[in-house]
Scaffold this active site. Structure first.
Site, PDB file in Angstrom:
ATOM      1  N   MET A 145      -4.533   3.046  -5.454  1.00 25.95           N
ATOM      2  CA  MET A 145      -3.501   3.494  -4.518  1.00 25.95           C
ATOM      3  C   MET A 145      -4.144   3.708  -3.149  1.00 25.95           C
ATOM      4  SD  MET A 145      -0.715   3.509  -6.262  1.00 25.95           S
ATOM      5  CE  MET A 145       0.238   3.989  -4.820  1.00 25.95           C
TER       6      MET A 145
ATOM      7  N   MET B 216       9.712   5.909 -10.376  1.00 26.35           N
ATOM      8  CA  MET B 216       9.355   7.267  -9.925  1.00 26.35           C
ATOM      9  C   MET B 216      10.304   8.294 -10.529  1.00 26.35           C
ATOM     10  SD  MET B 216       8.618   6.615  -5.908  1.00 26.35           S
ATOM     11  CE  MET B 216       7.707   5.180  -5.323  1.00 26.35           C
TER      12      MET B 216
ATOM     13  N   HIS C 226       4.975  -0.329 -12.423  1.00 27.96           N
ATOM     14  CA  HIS C 226       4.096   0.773 -12.009  1.00 27.96           C
ATOM     15  C   HIS C 226       4.813   2.089 -12.287  1.00 27.96           C
ATOM     16  CE1 HIS C 226       1.982   2.837  -8.298  1.00 27.96           C
ATOM     17  NE2 HIS C 226       1.604   3.351  -9.451  1.00 27.96           N
TER      18      HIS C 226
ATOM     19  N   HIS D  16       6.582  -6.481  -8.276  1.00 30.51           N
ATOM     20  CA  HIS D  16       6.089  -5.123  -8.532  1.00 30.51           C
ATOM     21  C   HIS D  16       7.271  -4.147  -8.541  1.00 30.51           C
ATOM     22  CE1 HIS D  16       2.917  -2.008  -8.417  1.00 30.51           C
ATOM     23  NE2 HIS D  16       3.717  -1.335  -7.608  1.00 30.51           N
TER      24      HIS D  16
ATOM     25  N   SER E  40       6.835  -5.275  -3.612  1.00 32.08           N
ATOM     26  CA  SER E  40       7.412  -4.113  -4.285  1.00 32.08           C
ATOM     27  C   SER E  40       8.894  -4.030  -3.955  1.00 32.08           C
ATOM     28  CB  SER E  40       6.720  -2.831  -3.823  1.00 32.08           C
ATOM     29  OG  SER E  40       7.539  -1.722  -4.183  1.00 32.08           O
TER      30      SER E  40
ATOM     31  N   ASP F 250      -2.252  -1.002  -3.789  1.00 33.16           N
ATOM     32  CA  ASP F 250      -0.859  -0.588  -3.624  1.00 33.16           C
ATOM     33  C   ASP F 250      -0.731   0.443  -2.510  1.00 33.16           C
ATOM     34  OD1 ASP F 250       1.816  -0.138  -3.927  1.00 33.16           O
ATOM     35  OD2 ASP F 250       1.703   0.548  -6.013  1.00 33.16           O
ATOM     36  N   GLY F 251      -0.095   0.018  -1.421  1.00 36.14           N
ATOM     37  CA  GLY F 251       0.213   0.946  -0.331  1.00 36.14           C
ATOM     38  C   GLY F 251      -0.381   0.522   1.007  1.00 36.14           C
ATOM     39  N   GLY F 252       0.498   0.348   1.973  1.00 37.29           N
ATOM     40  CA  GLY F 252       0.031   0.061   3.332  1.00 37.29           C
ATOM     41  C   GLY F 252      -0.602  -1.302   3.521  1.00 37.29           C
TER      42      GLY F 252
ATOM     43  N   SER G 225       7.064  -2.849   2.433  1.00 35.93           N
ATOM     44  CA  SER G 225       7.636  -3.021   3.770  1.00 35.93           C
ATOM     45  C   SER G 225       7.138  -4.280   4.466  1.00 35.93           C
ATOM     46  CB  SER G 225       7.391  -1.778   4.627  1.00 35.93           C
ATOM     47  OG  SER G 225       6.170  -1.182   4.306  1.00 35.93           O
TER      48      SER G 225
ATOM     49  N   ASP H 184       8.462  -0.272  -8.963  1.00 33.53           N
ATOM     50  CA  ASP H 184       7.983   1.101  -8.823  1.00 33.53           C
ATOM     51  C   ASP H 184       8.938   2.096  -9.471  1.00 33.53           C
ATOM     52  OD1 ASP H 184       5.500   0.958  -7.358  1.00 33.53           O
ATOM     53  OD2 ASP H 184       6.675   0.210  -5.667  1.00 33.53           O
TER      54      ASP H 184
ATOM     55  N   MET I  81       5.149   5.840 -12.089  1.00 33.14           N
ATOM     56  CA  MET I  81       4.729   7.077 -11.429  1.00 33.14           C
ATOM     57  C   MET I  81       5.553   8.200 -12.049  1.00 33.14           C
ATOM     58  SD  MET I  81       4.444   5.417  -7.651  1.00 33.14           S
ATOM     59  CE  MET I  81       5.424   4.009  -8.164  1.00 33.14           C
TER      60      MET I  81
HETATM   61  C1  DX5 Z   1       4.148   3.713  -3.426  1.00 33.89           C
HETATM   62  C2  DX5 Z   1       4.503   2.500  -4.249  1.00 33.89           C
HETATM   63  C3  DX5 Z   1       4.230   1.222  -3.548  1.00 33.89           C
HETATM   64  C4  DX5 Z   1       5.016   1.044  -2.299  1.00 33.89           C
HETATM   65  C5  DX5 Z   1       4.252   0.212  -1.343  1.00 33.89           C
HETATM   66  O1  DX5 Z   1       4.288   4.847  -4.176  1.00 33.89           O
HETATM   67  O2  DX5 Z   1       3.778   2.493  -5.453  1.00 33.89           O
HETATM   68  O3  DX5 Z   1       4.356   0.103  -4.399  1.00 33.89           O
HETATM   69  O4  DX5 Z   1       6.273   0.501  -2.497  1.00 33.89           O
HETATM   70  O5  DX5 Z   1       4.995   0.165  -0.153  1.00 33.89           O
HETATM   71  P1  DX5 Z   1       4.369  -0.299   1.216  1.00 33.89           P
HETATM   72  O6  DX5 Z   1       3.838  -1.693   1.018  1.00 33.89           O
HETATM   73  O7  DX5 Z   1       5.527  -0.244   2.141  1.00 33.89           O
HETATM   74  O8  DX5 Z   1       3.270   0.662   1.542  1.00 33.89           O
HETATM   75 ZN    ZN Z   2       3.587   0.602  -6.798  1.00 33.30          ZN
END
Ligand code: DX5
Ligand code: ZN
Length: 225
Positions: free
Chosen positions: A141, A41, A70, A37, A12, A177-179, A200, A39, A72
């Site tokens: 998510m 927002m 993606h 990916h 991402s 997606d996430g963590g 990250s 993001d 959001m």
């Molecule tokens: C969160 C995003 C993710 C995010 C993931 O709202 O959609 O794509 O960047 O970041 P990490 O991998 O750091 O959790």
């Molecule tokens: Zn995402």
């Protein structure tokens, strides 16, 4: 885009250098990223703002492979055409972004992109049961959307298992997606996911000047699965 269930890493760019998206995309692809990916927002559907279709259009020439966008944002329908025109291969909208996800998914395919539906942690798997024949990807998510670097929510693993069973042999990707880290990735691939978004965990410690760190970070996730 041909379909397969091999494990794909989708870094991402939310964790990349925002002043250098073009070179960051080239660096992660050169280091083995399968998809990129992106993001988007809006500060309304999620409590953070990133960028819109113009930025996607600007980075498109720097991505050789799949640009996975993606969204959001809410409302979403009015912007689908612009993201498709910007060169998105996949456009994912949130099931929670409005009352008419069915119409949204029709609009995404109608605009010529693959259609994805994303589910927030509080939204059950059954929400997409009647949408399975109109999606190419389901994004689970595993954090509350809005920010990178949050902690993986383990209760979502059971949702992935349910979705995998519901999907059967339909050509639908399950994206997480996430963590995502080398610790959490094998939990979700075992449950049936094939696309791992990681911000990250891919970008930490690296830069366009030290891109091999990105490669090592991606290998660590892949090897753990
Ligand atoms: C969160 C995003 C993710 C995010 C993931 O709202 O959609 O794509 O960047 O970041 P990490 O991998 O750091 O959790
Ligand atoms: Zn995402």
């Amino acid at each position: 885009m041909t379909f397969d269930r091999s494990i794909k890493i989708a870094p991402s760019i939310l964790s990349a250098d925002f002043a250098n998206f073009g070179k960051e995309c080239e660096a992660i692809e050169a280091q083995g990223a399968d998809w990129v990916h992106v993001d988007v927002m809006d500060g309304h559907f999620v409590p953070n703002i990133t960028f819109g279709p113009e930025t996607c259009k600007a980075i498109r020439p720097h991505i050789k492979g799949v640009m996975d966008v993606h969204l959001m944002i809410a409302p979403v329908d009015a912007y689908i055409e612009a993201f498709a025109q910007a060169g998105a291969d996949i456009i994912t909208a949130h099931a929670e972004a409005g009352p008419h996800i069915h119409r949204t998914l029709q609009a995404i395919r109608g605009a010529g992109a693959k259609a994805g539906v994303a589910l927030n942690p509080g939204t059950p798997a059954g929400h997409v049961e009647h949408l399975l024949d109109m999606v190419d990807l389901i994004c689970v998510m595993t954090v509350n959307p809005g920010f990178g670097g949050q902690k993986f929510i383990h209760s979502q693993i059971a949702k992935v298992e349910k979705l995998r069973a519901m999907i059967g042999d339909r050509p639908i990707h399950i994206e997480i997606d996430g963590g995502v880290t080398p610790e959490t990735a094998p939990l979700v691939t075992k449950a049936g996911a094939d696309v791992l978004v990681a911000g990250s965990a891919v970008f930490k410690g690296g830069s366009v000047e030290a891109p091999d760190v990105y490669g090592a970070n991606m290998r660590a996730i892949r090897d753990a699965c």
